[in-house]
Design an enzyme around this catalytic site. Structure first.
Site, PDB file in Angstrom:
ATOM      1  N   TRP A 434      17.588  -8.060  21.408  1.00  0.00           N
ATOM      2  CA  TRP A 434      18.740  -8.567  20.648  1.00  0.00           C
ATOM      3  C   TRP A 434      18.957  -7.728  19.392  1.00  0.00           C
ATOM      4  O   TRP A 434      20.073  -7.306  19.107  1.00  0.00           O
ATOM      5  CB  TRP A 434      18.531 -10.029  20.268  1.00  0.00           C
ATOM      6  CG  TRP A 434      19.797 -10.715  19.830  1.00  0.00           C
ATOM      7  CD1 TRP A 434      20.583 -11.534  20.562  1.00  0.00           C
ATOM      8  CD2 TRP A 434      20.429 -10.594  18.545  1.00  0.00           C
ATOM      9  NE1 TRP A 434      21.668 -11.942  19.824  1.00  0.00           N
ATOM     10  CE2 TRP A 434      21.596 -11.372  18.590  1.00  0.00           C
ATOM     11  CE3 TRP A 434      20.124  -9.904  17.378  1.00  0.00           C
ATOM     12  CZ2 TRP A 434      22.453 -11.499  17.498  1.00  0.00           C
ATOM     13  CZ3 TRP A 434      20.993 -10.011  16.290  1.00  0.00           C
ATOM     14  CH2 TRP A 434      22.140 -10.804  16.356  1.00  0.00           C
ATOM     15  N   TYR A 438      22.198  -5.409  18.447  1.00  0.00           N
ATOM     16  CA  TYR A 438      22.996  -5.647  17.251  1.00  0.00           C
ATOM     17  C   TYR A 438      23.086  -4.388  16.394  1.00  0.00           C
ATOM     18  O   TYR A 438      24.160  -4.045  15.873  1.00  0.00           O
ATOM     19  CB  TYR A 438      22.393  -6.794  16.447  1.00  0.00           C
ATOM     20  CG  TYR A 438      23.293  -7.306  15.361  1.00  0.00           C
ATOM     21  CD1 TYR A 438      24.457  -7.995  15.664  1.00  0.00           C
ATOM     22  CD2 TYR A 438      22.987  -7.087  14.019  1.00  0.00           C
ATOM     23  CE1 TYR A 438      25.292  -8.467  14.667  1.00  0.00           C
ATOM     24  CE2 TYR A 438      23.816  -7.554  13.014  1.00  0.00           C
ATOM     25  CZ  TYR A 438      24.965  -8.245  13.343  1.00  0.00           C
ATOM     26  OH  TYR A 438      25.794  -8.698  12.348  1.00  0.00           O
ATOM     27  N   ASP A 454      22.438 -14.225  23.220  1.00  0.00           N
ATOM     28  CA  ASP A 454      22.849 -14.801  21.952  1.00  0.00           C
ATOM     29  C   ASP A 454      23.354 -16.230  22.153  1.00  0.00           C
ATOM     30  O   ASP A 454      24.282 -16.471  22.923  1.00  0.00           O
ATOM     31  CB  ASP A 454      23.941 -13.932  21.323  1.00  0.00           C
ATOM     32  CG  ASP A 454      24.359 -14.441  19.970  1.00  0.00           C
ATOM     33  OD1 ASP A 454      23.652 -14.140  19.002  1.00  0.00           O
ATOM     34  OD2 ASP A 454      25.372 -15.162  19.883  1.00  0.00           O
TER      35      ASP A 454
END
Length: 514
Positions: A434, A438, A454
């Site tokens: 994640w 990002y 998410d």
């Protein structure tokens, strides 16, 4: 992120675009007119030339190398940058980004090639094959463009304009400017209305393709503004910076009635010598506000999904906020692991107070607070992070990230191969998929980065009728390529009080959140 060379320009499509003055193509190509010897933007208000009298070039430097001068009506150097180069991970795309940031101004093409790990001769061959001109011609064109903006829109003395634009001497500046524009800088300034010039110490304009969701962009940045470093006021964003001897605050103000953002630089007390960092500030500002985006191309793809169509219509010109500094963005992601945005902002403020450097003379430009510089990777690596008040595992992750960047194992400035950068990030303890996705989306500017797992994204998707199981949602998102990152921001925007929240995977490494 493709690595293939750009497709050849379709001359017939380009001609249709200039006949329609289609703003979507502004900056993607330039039109050279053989009968006048000038080159223009696709949106030039002049009468459309005959098809037999025009040629099309992908970069302004190529038109200039062919002997054409910039149009005095449309000022092609002021057009938005093409998003095509930002979406490419090959050597030419990465080199162009470095040149835009001024990497060739001091060290020449050799410095750019060295950053990329290739020889200057090999880079020159690649540029000739791709663009038809070498990297030195592109760098010179960029310097002249920056200088032209300052000649027209600032009150800086011309000697300071030369150095701010990246030239090494006044003689070099005058010669290059005269060669490109056919007039000296002093004659251009003499003919430009004084009232049109900015009053700031250094001011320039950043163009973009409309529309721009400026209020949404500033609201996003305001929630994450680091005390002492950033201030988001009504209609403006300000932050501290230091590049070498240049330090101060930079202010970004979207113009209400024109597709432009004003960039103003306020040097701090103690900044010595001529200002030479304009190129870096311009690139950082464009990345932060996503000014090179093509909102029409994004909307064409995303609006085709019946569930996303209403979201796209409700937020025209939505941008993916980028990063002023890649390391800073990665630190924010680590600090925000498993906490709220407000808590992550508090932690970032503590880190800056702990390891940041005061910037004398810049307090007024940061809302009256003590002006601080965000710490470098080396400063974070050496700081006593126990004072931050966060779990030991996250402190170890933060220190490991800082050490990896400080020793050059991870390069977050955009010049390294993106896939390799992400693989290196993923190898660091405490950084999961994640966080990497990002960082890839915001710092490395991959518009197709999709944050699988998410929770806020999943909640928003379910609320508008998209599939709930992740495999089905991921499959549906294939139709959103290459803009899945923009789709994510459209979905997050439907949940204004909810932040991206990753699922917690098994094992010790947890993905981050912003």
């Amino acid at each position: 992120m493709g690595t293939m060379p750009a497709e050849p320009l379709d001359a017939d499509a380009c001609y249709r675009a200039i006949a329609a003055r289609d703003a979507r193509f502004d900056g993607r190509f330039f039109t050279a007119v053989s009968t006048t010897g000038i080159y223009c933007r696709p949106t030039c208000p002049a009468r459309t030339p005959l098809r037999r009298n025009v040629a099309f070039y992908r970069h302004a430097a190529v038109a200039e190398a062919a002997g054409f001068r910039p149009c005095r009506r449309c000022h092609p150097g002021a057009s938005p940058d093409s998003p095509d180069w930002n979406q490419r991970a090959d050597l030419v795309g990465r080199a162009l980004r470095l040149i835009d940031e001024g990497a060739a101004d001091a060290g020449g093409v050799a410095a750019v090639a060295d950053r990329l790990g290739v020889s200057a001769r090999h880079l020159h061959r690649l540029f000739l094959a791709e663009l038809g001109v070498g990297p030195q011609a592109v760098a010179r064109s960029r310097r002249v463009q920056r200088a032209h903006h300052l000649v027209r829109h600032s009150t800086l003395p011309l000697t300071e304009v030369a150095f701010a634009a990246g030239f090494g001497s006044i003689r070099q500046f005058n010669a290059a400017y005269l060669d490109v524009h056919g007039r000296s800088p002093s004659s251009v300034r003499a003919g430009w209305p004084t009232a049109a010039r900015g009053g700031a110490v250094l001011e320039t304009r950043l163009a973009y393709r409309p529309p721009l969701d400026g209020p949404g962009l500033l609201a996003f940045l305001a929630k994450r503004a680091i005390p002492g470093v950033e201030v988001v006021g009504e209609g403006s964003y300000r932050r501290t910076f230091r590049f070498g001897a240049d330090g101060g605050t930079v202010e970004l103000v979207p113009v209400a009635d024109r597709p432009e953002v004003v960039l103003r630089v306020h040097p701090a007390d103690g900044s010595a010598g001529p200002f030479r960092s304009l190129a870096r500030l311009v690139v950082r500002a464009r990345r932060l506000l996503d000014l090179d985006a093509d909102p029409g191309a994004v909307a064409d793809v995303l609006a085709a999904d019946p569930a996303l169509g209403p979201l796209v219509a409700a937020r025209p010109g939505l941008r993916v906020p980028g990063a002023f500094d890649g390391f800073e963005l990665a630190v924010r992601a680590v600090l925000g692991q498993q906490v709220s945005v407000a808590a992550a902002r508090t932690l970032a403020g503590r880190l800056v107070t702990l390891a940041g450097t005061p910037l004398p003379g810049a307090a007024g430009a940061t809302g009256g607070e003590t002006a601080l510089l965000f710490p470098t990777a080396a400063e974070v690596a050496e700081a006593d992070l126990t004072l931050l008040g966060m779990p030991d595992s996250r402190r170890r992750t933060l220190r490991g990230l800082a050490e990896a960047v400080a020793r050059g194992f991870v390069d977050l400035d955009g010049s390294a191969d993106i896939d390799d950068t992400c693989a290196r990030l993923l190898s660091l303890p405490g950084i999961g998929p994640w966080t990497v996705a990002y960082v890839r989306l915001r710092a490395l500017r991959d518009p197709d980065s999709f944050l699988v797992g998410d929770l806020a994204l999943r909640k928003a998707a379910v609320a508008i009728g998209l599939p709930e199981p992740w495999p089905e949602l991921v499959a549906r998102a294939e139709a959103w390529r290459p803009w899945r990152g923009y789709a994510s921001f459209h979905l997050w925007a439907t949940l204004p009080d909810v932040s991206p929240r990753p699922t917690r995977p098994p094992g010790p490494a947890r993905p981050g959140r912003r």
